[in-house]
Design a protein around this motif. Structure first.
Motif, PDB file in Angstrom:
ATOM      1  N   TRP A 200      56.110 -24.888  44.583  1.00 44.40           N
ATOM      2  CA  TRP A 200      56.354 -24.998  46.024  1.00 44.40           C
ATOM      3  C   TRP A 200      57.831 -25.292  46.276  1.00 44.40           C
ATOM      4  O   TRP A 200      58.594 -25.604  45.357  1.00 44.40           O
ATOM      5  CB  TRP A 200      55.469 -26.101  46.622  1.00 44.40           C
ATOM      6  CG  TRP A 200      55.615 -27.431  45.951  1.00 44.40           C
ATOM      7  CD1 TRP A 200      56.482 -28.428  46.255  1.00 44.40           C
ATOM      8  CD2 TRP A 200      54.882 -27.887  44.809  1.00 44.40           C
ATOM      9  NE1 TRP A 200      56.344 -29.474  45.397  1.00 44.40           N
ATOM     10  CE2 TRP A 200      55.361 -29.174  44.511  1.00 44.40           C
ATOM     11  CE3 TRP A 200      53.859 -27.341  44.016  1.00 44.40           C
ATOM     12  CZ2 TRP A 200      54.869 -29.928  43.442  1.00 44.40           C
ATOM     13  CZ3 TRP A 200      53.371 -28.093  42.970  1.00 44.40           C
ATOM     14  CH2 TRP A 200      53.862 -29.366  42.687  1.00 44.40           C
ATOM     15  N   ARG A 249      45.146 -27.232  46.954  1.00 46.75           N
ATOM     16  CA  ARG A 249      45.883 -27.520  48.178  1.00 46.75           C
ATOM     17  C   ARG A 249      46.890 -28.633  47.900  1.00 46.75           C
ATOM     18  O   ARG A 249      46.717 -29.439  46.988  1.00 46.75           O
ATOM     19  CB  ARG A 249      44.942 -27.900  49.312  1.00 46.75           C
ATOM     20  CG  ARG A 249      44.186 -29.198  49.180  1.00 46.75           C
ATOM     21  CD  ARG A 249      43.260 -29.377  50.381  1.00 46.75           C
ATOM     22  NE  ARG A 249      42.579 -30.687  50.355  1.00 46.75           N
ATOM     23  CZ  ARG A 249      41.730 -31.099  51.289  1.00 46.75           C
ATOM     24  NH1 ARG A 249      41.452 -30.285  52.336  1.00 46.75           N
ATOM     25  NH2 ARG A 249      41.161 -32.293  51.217  1.00 46.75           N
ATOM     26  N   ARG A 251      49.911 -31.343  49.919  1.00 45.79           N
ATOM     27  CA  ARG A 251      50.526 -31.887  51.133  1.00 45.79           C
ATOM     28  C   ARG A 251      51.607 -32.881  50.720  1.00 45.79           C
ATOM     29  O   ARG A 251      51.588 -33.432  49.614  1.00 45.79           O
ATOM     30  CB  ARG A 251      49.495 -32.567  52.023  1.00 45.79           C
ATOM     31  CG  ARG A 251      48.857 -33.813  51.466  1.00 45.79           C
ATOM     32  CD  ARG A 251      47.889 -34.391  52.480  1.00 45.79           C
ATOM     33  NE  ARG A 251      47.172 -35.561  51.937  1.00 45.79           N
ATOM     34  CZ  ARG A 251      46.298 -36.282  52.635  1.00 45.79           C
ATOM     35  NH1 ARG A 251      46.012 -35.935  53.909  1.00 45.79           N
ATOM     36  NH2 ARG A 251      45.688 -37.325  52.100  1.00 45.79           N
ATOM     37  N   SER A 266      48.325 -27.485  52.665  1.00 43.80           N
ATOM     38  CA  SER A 266      48.590 -26.056  52.466  1.00 43.80           C
ATOM     39  C   SER A 266      47.726 -25.591  51.302  1.00 43.80           C
ATOM     40  O   SER A 266      47.782 -26.163  50.207  1.00 43.80           O
ATOM     41  CB  SER A 266      50.064 -25.828  52.141  1.00 43.80           C
ATOM     42  OG  SER A 266      50.886 -26.179  53.223  1.00 43.80           O
TER      43      SER A 266
END
Length: 273
Positions: A200, A249, A251, A266
């Motif tokens: 990310w 996911r 965050r 996300s």
């Protein structure tokens, strides 16, 4: 008139030289020796039931090997051989020889991850240990040597994820200062589990990141990792199964004093090969 008397002299037959165990299987031993030019052939005997028993007699001195069959696995036997010519024969030459240990059975991968495979097989009393081999670059390469027969497993590390590997194992036993190997096991072909790396973008305004995965069997989200640095921008997930879909996911969070604030999640869905 005069006459000529011709005397025939008996020439001693020399002992057989170069006697050795040329090869062996789990149930046979092949003996070999050097050719004796002044002999007619050879007599081979085996020590059985506290006495010497003839197992073969050859009629050519060019026959310089003989295979003794129907033997027991991983057992040492006594043999002797002599050369003969007519009624004459040489002294005996003695040798001890050992059959090979058993062939390893039931080799399998009992556990695997993205980078390791644990191999197991049936142990056997006739082995002193085991040789584990891996097929690399079109040839079999030794991975390890296990020096006791009670250890019938080995963990292979440093493998690549989602990759097919081949392994085999053979038993060994030291006899007459020589290693005797059993027939290799059937080849175990195994594919390591998949791994993926989640990545990310950096958020310089946060303290760190929280990752979760969706546990399909429990039908709920499960904590996977909490990263306490905003400069760590990846996470490797191991132990995934080939041909399955996984949902993750992430965050961000920011801690100020005793308070922690979280962003929205996300999601990311990944399918392994």
């Amino acid at each position: 008139y005069s006459s000529t008397l011709t005397a025939k002299t008996n020439i001693a037959v020399s002992a057989v030289s170069g006697v050795k165990s040329k090869s062996a299987t789990t149930t046979s031993i092949t003996l070999g020796w050097n050719k004796n030019s002044n002999a007619t052939g050879y007599v081979i005997q085996q020590y059985k039931n506290n006495k010497w028993v003839q197992v073969a007699k050859t009629t050519k001195n060019t026959t310089v090997s003989y295979t003794v069959k129907s033997l027991s696995t991983a057992t040492t036997y006594k043999f002797r051989i002599k050369a003969y010519k007519g009624t004459l024969s040489s002294k005996w030459t003695y040798i001890n020889a050992t059959t090979n240990p058993y062939a390893v059975k039931n080799l399998k991968a009992s556990a695997k991850t993205a980078s390791t495979v644990t191999l197991t097989w049936d142990k056997h009393r006739t082995a002193q240990g085991y040789i584990v081999e891996q097929y690399k670059n079109n040839k079999w390469v030794r991975v390890t040597k296990i020096t006791n027969n009670a250890t019938a497993s080995y963990k292979v590390t440093g493998l690549s994820s989602s990759t097919v590997y081949k392994f085999r194992v053979k038993a060994y036993r030291i006899a007459d200062k020589q290693a005797r190997y059993g027939t290799v096991s059937a080849t175990c072909t195994v594919r390591t589990n998949n791994s993926i790396t989640l990545e990310w973008s950096k958020n310089s305004k946060v303290t760190g990141y929280v990752l979760q995965y969706y546990n399909a069997s429990a039908k709920k989200w499960t904590d996977m990792k909490r990263i306490g640095s905003n400069i760590t921008l990846s996470c490797k997930v191991n132990g995934l199964t080939s041909g399955k879909s996984y949902t993750f996911r992430i965050r961000t969070y920011k801690t100020i004093g005793k308070n922690t604030q979280y962003s929205a999640w996300s999601n990311c869905k990944v399918s392994t090969k």
